[in-house]
Design an enzyme around this catalytic site. Sequence first.
Site, mmCIF file in Angstrom:
data_model
loop_
_atom_site.group_PDB
_atom_site.id
_atom_site.type_symbol
_atom_site.label_atom_id
_atom_site.label_comp_id
_atom_site.label_asym_id
_atom_site.label_seq_id
_atom_site.Cartn_x
_atom_site.Cartn_y
_atom_site.Cartn_z
ATOM 1 N N CYS A 129 14.415 10.589 5.626
ATOM 2 C CA CYS A 129 14.544 10.111 7.008
ATOM 3 C C CYS A 129 15.983 10.226 7.510
ATOM 4 O O CYS A 129 16.211 10.345 8.703
ATOM 5 C CB CYS A 129 14.017 8.687 7.145
ATOM 6 S SG CYS A 129 14.748 7.560 5.976
ATOM 7 N N LYS A 144 0.856 -1.195 0.000
ATOM 8 C CA LYS A 144 0.000 0.000 0.000
ATOM 9 C C LYS A 144 0.889 1.243 0.000
ATOM 10 O O LYS A 144 1.445 1.626 1.014
ATOM 11 C CB LYS A 144 -0.909 0.054 1.236
ATOM 12 C CG LYS A 144 -1.999 1.100 1.079
ATOM 13 C CD LYS A 144 -2.353 1.872 2.334
ATOM 14 C CE LYS A 144 -1.346 2.900 2.719
ATOM 15 N NZ LYS A 144 -1.298 4.095 1.838
#
Length: 498
Positions: A297, A188
């Site tokens: 990140c 997803k």
Amino acid sequence: MEMNAGKLALPETVREFGFFVDGKWIAAGNRRVIERNSPAHDVPVTRITRCTVDDLNQAVRVARDAFNDRRWSGLSGADRATVLLRAAEGIRARAEELALLETLESGKGISQSRGEVLGAASIYEYAAGAARALHGETFNNLGDNLIGLVIREPIGVVGLITPWNFPFFILSERVPFILASGCTVVAKPSEVTSATTLVMAEILAEAGLPAGVFNVVTGAGSEIGQAMTEHDDIDMLSFTGSTAVGRRALLASAGNFKKLGLELGGKNPQIVFADADLNEAADGVVFGICFNAGQCCVSGSRLIVEKSVAVEFEKLLADKIARVRVGDPLDPNTQVGAIVTSQQNDTILSYIGRGMAEGARLVCGGGALETEKGQFIRPTVFADVRMDMAVAREEIFGPVLTISTFETFEEAIELANDTVYGLAASIWTKNLDKATSAFRRVQAGRVWVNTTIAGGPETPIGGFKQSGHGRETGIYGVEEYTEVKTVHIALGKRDLWV
Ligand code: TXE
């Protein structure tokens, strides 16, 4: 290469996607759709399906059947490798299409997208080798009547939730490893950047991946993402995104004790010692905070610089940042593109406001770049930052760098580790003893010495502390998706108990 010849045109039509389950495209039908605007141009570029929880459940059933009948896990590593190598070829053949979709949805510069797509192809090639290298152990030291085997088996059905900052690259740091291990997948992608994941489903099918092994459902994180975290028939969930949602995934995993791989936020230090090559260090620090507009990140968002060179270093940074090319991501010369969504843009601007309100000194940047369309932020640097300020503690996920200074080695390490996160760190010094002491003491899953955001699929990635659980890529990245089974085989005549 001619690829870099000039600025690309915006496509004239919106590209529509169904979702991909059991080797087939399924059209949106009467489901709702999500339209995505290019964050740099404010025009619609893609339309995806808002799948329902029923669609997710169907995809999980398909992935379960594909796992149970061993159509993929039963193949040899060599056969799995063949598919992964063909997938790499498929990525290269469609590289320009993938790069353009990535740029249109995420706002990142087209040259960067092209680099990420080609880098992704090379990860599939690495993982193809890993499919063949994966092995267990034997214990031949248990005496003549017993032999012990430690075998690795694919864990089962893996749910994969990915973010919007590196939609295709992060997907490619996981999928080929998951497939190399023999697992099946329901992916997803982020609802704002789903296109390249959907195209990848088609590339894998064309590469010969059996139907049902890689499935993609699209839609809202709060609906189908949340349902995936709670799903009792998903054996492992790999989640990359915010620490807040990672924590929810951790709580939800208690239902069936699913294994979790979590790659979450970071507030990564860049430690610059006075004996570093300051010009190179400044270049690395600017790259580390501007790359992907700071929506990364492993962004080096906290500069910790030795006081004796702080003034000189600040000037070097400001000079370099003034030369960074921020602008239209369809221009191959652009280094920093748009901010992905208006919410993310507002978040970054509000942190810039907080930095000023908390008394940090603005060195450069400090707000939006004025453009006719789209949302862009000028790379921003705050100096005189104390560790109790929000800009120093919280992940901003934008091009905002904070500067704090230190006088002793101990102080540098203390500042570097003064965070709940532990994803990455960079150390700049020409002194090998100092570099070694620093990389030993800094709490982070990845440490760079005299560089930043470097490396390939050979080495593992992941975080310490609240930056996550588990490791992706490298041989660790395949092992992560396996269960370890111990087998004892008795040999010869049994010494009877009864
Ligand atoms: O992330 P979310 P957002 C950080 C960064 C950023 C902040 C918010 O600080 O500012 O997160 O970004 C899916 N259950 N990172 O809101 O919501 C969602 O659909 C299950 C760091 O976009 O975590 C998407 O696919 N899934 C990070 C994915 O989670 C859910 C990268 C990430 O979205 C869900 C991105 C739910 N309840 C953001 N809600 C990194 N470490 O690289 C959403 N999702």
